[in-house]
Motif scaffolding. Structure first.
Motif, PDB file in Angstrom:
ATOM      1  N   UNK A  45       0.468  -1.353   0.045  1.00 23.39           N
ATOM      2  CA  UNK A  45      -0.114  -0.100   0.237  1.00 23.39           C
ATOM      3  C   UNK A  45       0.749   1.214  -0.648  1.00 23.39           C
ATOM      4  N   UNK A  46       0.365   2.229  -0.166  1.00 19.43           N
ATOM      5  CA  UNK A  46       1.388   3.445  -0.424  1.00 19.43           C
ATOM      6  C   UNK A  46       1.774   3.769   0.974  1.00 19.43           C
ATOM      7  N   UNK A  47       2.483   4.840   1.447  1.00 16.97           N
ATOM      8  CA  UNK A  47       3.444   4.160   2.688  1.00 16.97           C
ATOM      9  C   UNK A  47       2.996   5.030   3.499  1.00 16.97           C
ATOM     10  N   UNK A  48       2.153   6.334   3.317  1.00 16.76           N
ATOM     11  CA  UNK A  48       0.800   6.860   3.848  1.00 16.76           C
ATOM     12  C   UNK A  48      -0.377   6.133   4.224  1.00 16.76           C
ATOM     13  N   UNK A  50      -1.818   2.847   6.479  1.00 15.09           N
ATOM     14  CA  UNK A  50      -1.459   1.657   7.487  1.00 15.09           C
ATOM     15  C   UNK A  50      -2.334   0.202   7.440  1.00 15.09           C
ATOM     16  N   UNK A  51      -1.854  -0.895   6.855  1.00 18.29           N
ATOM     17  CA  UNK A  51      -2.409  -2.075   6.695  1.00 18.29           C
ATOM     18  C   UNK A  51      -3.701  -2.834   7.927  1.00 18.29           C
ATOM     19  N   UNK A 110      -6.120   7.037   6.018  1.00 16.15           N
ATOM     20  CA  UNK A 110      -4.560   6.011   7.149  1.00 16.15           C
ATOM     21  C   UNK A 110      -3.968   6.705   7.214  1.00 16.15           C
ATOM     22  N   UNK A 111      -3.248   7.585   7.466  1.00 19.75           N
ATOM     23  CA  UNK A 111      -2.556   7.747   7.327  1.00 19.75           C
ATOM     24  C   UNK A 111      -1.665   7.553   9.311  1.00 19.75           C
ATOM     25  N   UNK A 112      -1.158   7.575   9.182  1.00 21.54           N
ATOM     26  CA  UNK A 112      -0.053   6.615  10.201  1.00 21.54           C
ATOM     27  C   UNK A 112       0.347   6.581  11.621  1.00 21.54           C
TER      28      UNK A 112
END
Length: 113
Positions: A45-48, A50-51, A110-112
């Motif tokens: 997934x895009x790095x921003x 969170x799975x 979904x920001x980490x």
């Protein structure tokens, strides 16, 4: 038995090709590598994103995927990986699952941090 195995292989190949083709169209993710066999597709997934959060949002919608962190001892490297299985689903179910993935990615934060 050989006919059955050949039919099974062709069915799995068709499902894998369909899933890969459709996943490649979705923004915010990329296939880690295209498998030459097997039942699973690993996706970054895009790095921003969170799975774990992505997993729970999909699960609430009835879609079962696996977040990458459950497969690794170091969560720092895998916070944005998921594993998708093609085995239990029909093409129709896969299409619905892909719609859920697309919708969750388009409409959720979904920001980490």
């Amino acid at each position: 038995m050989d006919k059955h195995l050949e039919k099974l292989r062709l069915n799995l190949k068709k499902k894998m090709e369909y899933m890969i083709s459709e996943l490649q169209k979705i923004k915010h993710l990329e296939i880690m590598h295209i498998p030459k066999g097997g039942f699973f597709i690993w996706v970054n997934l895009a790095n921003y994103i969170n799975s774990e959060k992505f997993y729970y949002k999909c699960r609430l919608r009835g879609l079962s995927i696996l977040p990458g962190f459950i497969f690794y001892s170091s969560t720092e490297e895998v916070t944005s990986k998921i594993r998708i299985s093609i085995v239990p689903s029909t093409i129709k179910e896969m299409k619905r699952g892909l719609e859920i993935i697309q919708d969750v990615l388009n409409n959720c934060d979904f920001k980490l941090n």
